[in-house]
Design a protein around this motif. Structure first.
Motif, short mmCIF file in Angstrom:
data_model
loop_
_atom_site.label_atom_id
_atom_site.label_comp_id
_atom_site.label_asym_id
_atom_site.label_seq_id
_atom_site.Cartn_x
_atom_site.Cartn_y
_atom_site.Cartn_z
N GLY A 135 45.56 81.66 66.48
CA GLY A 135 44.45 80.96 66.68
C GLY A 135 43.97 79.56 65.86
N ILE A 136 45.37 78.96 65.38
CA ILE A 136 45.27 77.82 64.63
C ILE A 136 46.39 76.64 65.21
N HIS A 137 46.72 76.79 66.33
CA HIS A 137 47.49 75.52 66.81
C HIS A 137 46.73 74.14 67.00
N GLU B 50 59.99 74.02 67.40
CA GLU B 50 58.67 73.55 67.26
C GLU B 50 57.90 74.09 68.09
N GLU B 51 58.38 74.32 69.29
CA GLU B 51 57.65 74.93 70.42
C GLU B 51 57.05 76.19 70.18
N GLN B 52 58.31 77.02 69.75
CA GLN B 52 58.10 78.49 69.22
C GLN B 52 56.89 78.56 68.28
N ALA B 53 57.02 77.63 67.51
CA ALA B 53 56.10 77.57 66.19
C ALA B 53 54.68 77.51 66.72
N VAL B 54 54.45 76.65 67.96
CA VAL B 54 53.06 76.19 68.41
C VAL B 54 52.59 77.35 68.98
N SER B 55 53.66 78.35 69.88
CA SER B 55 53.18 79.46 70.59
C SER B 55 52.70 80.48 69.56
N LEU C 153 43.47 72.33 55.33
CA LEU C 153 43.20 73.61 55.94
C LEU C 153 42.10 74.49 55.12
N SER C 154 41.47 75.46 55.87
CA SER C 154 40.52 76.33 55.11
C SER C 154 41.66 77.45 54.36
#
Ligand SMILES: Nc1ncnc2c1ncn2[C@@H]1O[C@H](COP(=O)(O)OP(=O)(O)OP(=O)(O)O)[C@@H](O)[C@H]1O
Ligand SMILES: [Mg+2]
Length: 238
Positions: free
Chosen positions: A143-145, A132-137, A155-156
Motif C-alpha cells: 500500500g505504498i506504491h 523496478e517493476e517488481q519493486a513497484v508490485s 515518508l511517515s
C-alpha cells in the motif's frame, strides 16, 4: 516432516563496557523449521534484538554456535567476510527495529539496493527496469506504491517501515528476521502487514522470525516464544 532451517547451540552474548559486564544472552538452544512463523515477545532489554542480530550473522556470539541448514549445513563463523556478506544478502531478509533506509535514495532504489549490490546482479538497463517493476508490485501489496519516487525523509514512520519490509522481502530470501515490524503502524496496517507475511509464508514457504510487543499478532504465528532475561523459552514445551 519439515526440515530444520536454523539452529543454535548454547548461544551466549556478553558485552564488556566501561560501566561493567552485561550478560545479555545466557545460553540459547533454538531451532526453527522451514516454513515456521515464530514470534518472540518479551520485556524491553531482555535480549530480543541482540538475538536477532546474532542469528542474522550481523554480530558474533560470545560463545556457542549457529548453523543454517540450507542446501548444506553452514556455520557463519567459518565464512570469510565476503562470503558472509554474500550469504546474508542471498538468504536473510532483515526488518530492523530502526529501519536504516538510505536517505539519498528514493523508495524504489532502497528496495532494490540489496539486489544491485549482490554478486549475481547483471548490470544492464533492461534488468534494472525489471527490478523496478517488481519493486513497484511489492510496494503495491504494502500500500505504498504512491510513494515510490519519494525519499525516506518525505515518508511517515509507518511508511518508512513498510519500505523496509519491502526491501527485506524483495529477493525472496528463505528466512526473514523482523524486529518490531509493526512498531510504527496503526492496528489495521499492522494486521495487514502480518497477513502479507502469512501469505508470503504460505506461498513461498518463507520462514519468519518476528520480534513483537503485539501479543495479538504474535498469536497468529505458528510458534510463540518468550525472551526472559536472556533465556528463550518455548511455553509449548514447558
Ligand atoms: N552494543 C551494546 N553494548 C552494551 N550493551 C548492549 C549493547 N547492545 C545491547 N546491549 C544491552 O543488552 C540488553 C538487551 O538489548 P536488546 O536490544 O537485545 O533488548 P530488546 O529485548 O531488543 O529490547 P527492546 O524491546 O527495548 O527493543 C540491554 O540491556 C542493552 O542495554
Ligand atoms: Mg529490540
Amino acid at each position: 516432516m519439515r526440515k530444520k532451517i536454523l539452529s543454535t547451540n548454547n548461544l551466549t552474548k556478553t558485552y564488556f563496557t566501561k560501566a561493567g559486564k552485561i550478560e545479555v544472552l545466557k545460553g540459547i538452544n533454538f531451532f526453527v523449521n522451514q516454513g515456521d512463523t515464530v514470534a518472540i515477545t518479551g520485556a524491553s532489554g531482555a535480549g530480543k534484538s541482540t538475538f536477532l542480530h546474532i542469528i542474522g550473522t550481523l554480530e558474533f556470539p560470545t560463545s556457542g554456535e549457529i548453523k543454517y541448514h540450507l542446501h548444506t549445513d553452514i556455520n557463519p563463523a567459518n565464512l570469510s567476510r565476503d562470503a558472509l556478506s554474500e550469504f546474508r544478502n542471498k538468504n536473510i531478509g532483515f526488518v530492523f527495529q530502526f529501519h536504516y533506509l538510505l536517505s539519498e535514495f528514493n523508495v524504489i532504489e532502497n528496495v532494490i539496493l540489496p539486489e544491485l549490490i549482490s554478486y549475481e546482479f547483471k548490470k544492464d538497463k533492461k534488468h534494472i527496469k525489471e527490478l523496478e517493476e517488481q519493486a513497484v508490485s511489492l510496494l503495491k501489496k504494502l500500500g505504498i506504491h504512491e510513494r515510490a519516487l519519494h525519499k525516506p525523509s518525505e515518508l511517515s514512520g509507518g511508511e518508512q517501515q513498510r519500505v523496509a519490509v519491502a526491501r527485506a522481502l524483495f529477493k525472496n530470501p528463505p528466512i526473514v528476521l523482523a524486529d518490531e515490524p509493526t512498531g510504527n503502524l496503526d492496528s489495521k496496517t499492522a494486521q495487514e502487514l502480518f497477513e502479507l507475511f502469512q501469505k508470503i509464508n504460505e506461498e513461498n514457504g518463507t520462514t519468519f522470525i518476528i520480534v513483537t510487543h503485539n501479543e495479538k499478532l504474535a498469536q497468529k504465528c505458528s510458534r510463540n516464544l518468550k525472551m526472559i532475561d536472556g533465556i528463550l523459552i518455548d511455553p509449548a514445551n514447558s
